[in-house]
Design a protein around this motif. Structure first.
Motif, PDB file in Angstrom:
ATOM      1  N   ARG A 236       0.835  -1.210   0.000  1.00 48.82           N
ATOM      2  CA  ARG A 236       0.000   0.000   0.000  1.00 48.82           C
ATOM      3  C   ARG A 236       0.868   1.257   0.000  1.00 48.82           C
ATOM      4  O   ARG A 236       0.613   2.196  -0.742  1.00 48.82           O
ATOM      5  CB  ARG A 236      -0.935   0.002   1.206  1.00 48.82           C
ATOM      6  CG  ARG A 236      -2.038  -1.010   1.098  1.00 48.82           C
ATOM      7  CD  ARG A 236      -2.970  -0.941   2.269  1.00 48.82           C
ATOM      8  NE  ARG A 236      -3.944  -2.032   2.182  1.00 48.82           N
ATOM      9  CZ  ARG A 236      -4.898  -2.223   3.040  1.00 48.82           C
ATOM     10  NH1 ARG A 236      -5.029  -1.424   4.086  1.00 48.82           N
ATOM     11  NH2 ARG A 236      -5.736  -3.222   2.901  1.00 48.82           N
ATOM     12  N   LYS A 237       1.876   1.266   0.827  1.00 47.35           N
ATOM     13  CA  LYS A 237       2.772   2.429   0.895  1.00 47.35           C
ATOM     14  C   LYS A 237       3.557   2.574  -0.407  1.00 47.35           C
ATOM     15  O   LYS A 237       3.708   3.673  -0.931  1.00 47.35           O
ATOM     16  CB  LYS A 237       3.727   2.307   2.076  1.00 47.35           C
ATOM     17  CG  LYS A 237       4.676   3.493   2.208  1.00 47.35           C
ATOM     18  CD  LYS A 237       5.442   3.450   3.497  1.00 47.35           C
ATOM     19  CE  LYS A 237       6.453   4.544   3.664  1.00 47.35           C
ATOM     20  NZ  LYS A 237       6.194   5.821   3.084  1.00 47.35           N
ATOM     21  N   ILE A 238       4.030   1.440  -0.931  1.00 49.13           N
ATOM     22  CA  ILE A 238       4.783   1.475  -2.191  1.00 49.13           C
ATOM     23  C   ILE A 238       3.905   2.043  -3.302  1.00 49.13           C
ATOM     24  O   ILE A 238       4.334   2.933  -4.057  1.00 49.13           O
ATOM     25  CB  ILE A 238       5.299   0.070  -2.563  1.00 49.13           C
ATOM     26  CG1 ILE A 238       6.379  -0.376  -1.561  1.00 49.13           C
ATOM     27  CG2 ILE A 238       5.848   0.041  -3.987  1.00 49.13           C
ATOM     28  CD1 ILE A 238       6.788  -1.836  -1.693  1.00 49.13           C
ATOM     29  N   LEU A 239       2.648   1.564  -3.409  1.00 46.71           N
ATOM     30  CA  LEU A 239       1.748   2.059  -4.451  1.00 46.71           C
ATOM     31  C   LEU A 239       1.491   3.552  -4.282  1.00 46.71           C
ATOM     32  O   LEU A 239       1.533   4.312  -5.259  1.00 46.71           O
ATOM     33  CB  LEU A 239       0.427   1.280  -4.433  1.00 46.71           C
ATOM     34  CG  LEU A 239      -0.602   1.701  -5.494  1.00 46.71           C
ATOM     35  CD1 LEU A 239      -0.050   1.515  -6.907  1.00 46.71           C
ATOM     36  CD2 LEU A 239      -1.892   0.914  -5.320  1.00 46.71           C
TER      37      LEU A 239
ATOM     38  N   LYS B  21       7.366   8.974  -6.943  1.00 47.22           N
ATOM     39  CA  LYS B  21       8.646   8.558  -6.363  1.00 47.22           C
ATOM     40  C   LYS B  21       9.172   7.357  -7.131  1.00 47.22           C
ATOM     41  O   LYS B  21       8.412   6.487  -7.558  1.00 47.22           O
ATOM     42  CB  LYS B  21       8.494   8.198  -4.886  1.00 47.22           C
ATOM     43  CG  LYS B  21       8.195   9.391  -4.012  1.00 47.22           C
ATOM     44  CD  LYS B  21       8.150   8.991  -2.554  1.00 47.22           C
ATOM     45  CE  LYS B  21       7.806  10.196  -1.686  1.00 47.22           C
ATOM     46  NZ  LYS B  21       7.688   9.822  -0.275  1.00 47.22           N
ATOM     47  N   ASN B  22      10.493   7.301  -7.294  1.00 48.57           N
ATOM     48  CA  ASN B  22      11.136   6.177  -7.954  1.00 48.57           C
ATOM     49  C   ASN B  22      11.597   5.205  -6.870  1.00 48.57           C
ATOM     50  O   ASN B  22      12.427   5.555  -6.033  1.00 48.57           O
ATOM     51  CB  ASN B  22      12.324   6.665  -8.797  1.00 48.57           C
ATOM     52  CG  ASN B  22      12.954   5.533  -9.582  1.00 48.57           C
ATOM     53  OD1 ASN B  22      12.314   4.513  -9.837  1.00 48.57           O
ATOM     54  ND2 ASN B  22      14.207   5.705  -9.958  1.00 48.57           N
ATOM     55  N   ILE B  23      11.057   3.993  -6.889  1.00 44.10           N
ATOM     56  CA  ILE B  23      11.414   2.993  -5.890  1.00 44.10           C
ATOM     57  C   ILE B  23      12.059   1.822  -6.621  1.00 44.10           C
ATOM     58  O   ILE B  23      11.419   1.133  -7.413  1.00 44.10           O
ATOM     59  CB  ILE B  23      10.172   2.519  -5.101  1.00 44.10           C
ATOM     60  CG1 ILE B  23       9.491   3.709  -4.419  1.00 44.10           C
ATOM     61  CG2 ILE B  23      10.556   1.444  -4.090  1.00 44.10           C
ATOM     62  CD1 ILE B  23       8.167   3.373  -3.785  1.00 44.10           C
ATOM     63  N   GLU B  24      13.343   1.606  -6.331  1.00 47.21           N
ATOM     64  CA  GLU B  24      14.064   0.524  -6.978  1.00 47.21           C
ATOM     65  C   GLU B  24      13.449  -0.808  -6.551  1.00 47.21           C
ATOM     66  O   GLU B  24      13.205  -1.059  -5.374  1.00 47.21           O
ATOM     67  CB  GLU B  24      15.543   0.560  -6.584  1.00 47.21           C
ATOM     68  CG  GLU B  24      16.389  -0.414  -7.373  1.00 47.21           C
ATOM     69  CD  GLU B  24      17.869  -0.289  -7.055  1.00 47.21           C
ATOM     70  OE1 GLU B  24      18.559  -1.304  -7.197  1.00 47.21           O
ATOM     71  OE2 GLU B  24      18.309   0.799  -6.670  1.00 47.21           O
ATOM     72  N   GLY B  25      13.165  -1.660  -7.527  1.00 48.47           N
ATOM     73  CA  GLY B  25      12.589  -2.968  -7.232  1.00 48.47           C
ATOM     74  C   GLY B  25      11.079  -2.994  -7.268  1.00 48.47           C
ATOM     75  O   GLY B  25      10.473  -4.021  -6.987  1.00 48.47           O
TER      76      GLY B  25
END
Length: 135
Positions: free
Chosen positions: A101-104, A111-115
């Protein structure tokens, strides 16, 4: 037009299946409760028999069809205070899982999130039943 007719028929059949599914759920709940009552009664009877054998000092009861024997309890560990146990006797479990949920939310904010990246979930259908009153 043919798919619309089939869709309407399928939705009608699906609605008809709701009733037996609900009835099955109720029956499962009823049978589960019945099973629990029977298991509880059986355990009560075993406890009652053991208590009365202990009070009477009886170790064995033999009948033509069965034999009842009081059995000594096996050694078990009793933890008096978990905080006082040495580390070698404690197992630590760590659960690591992504906070989707936080990643989405962060990906949606740009934001760019590696992985991680935003994908598209499996397509589904939504059925809204509309009851029309014909006069």
């Amino acid at each position: 037009g043919e798919i619309k007719v089939k869709a309407a028929n399928l939705v009608s059949v699906m609605k008809d299946l709701d009733t037996p599914v609900a009835a099955i759920d109720q029956e499962i709940a009823r049978l589960t409760a019945m099973k629990k009552r029977i298991e509880t009664k059986k355990q009560w009877m075993k406890d009652y028999l053991l208590t009365n054998m202990e009070k009477s000092g009886i170790e064995k009861i033999e009948c033509p069809l069965f034999k009842i024997t009081r059995v000594k309890g096996k050694p078990v560990v009793v933890i008096d205070n978990e905080d006082n146990l040495p580390d070698e006797y404690v197992t630590t479990k760590v659960l690591v899982s992504p906070d989707k949920r936080k990643i989405l939310a962060d990906l949606k904010e740009g934001k760019n999130i590696e992985g991680a990246s935003i994908g598209t979930g499996k397509e589904s259908i939504k059925i809204i039943v509309i009851f029309r009153k014909y006069e």
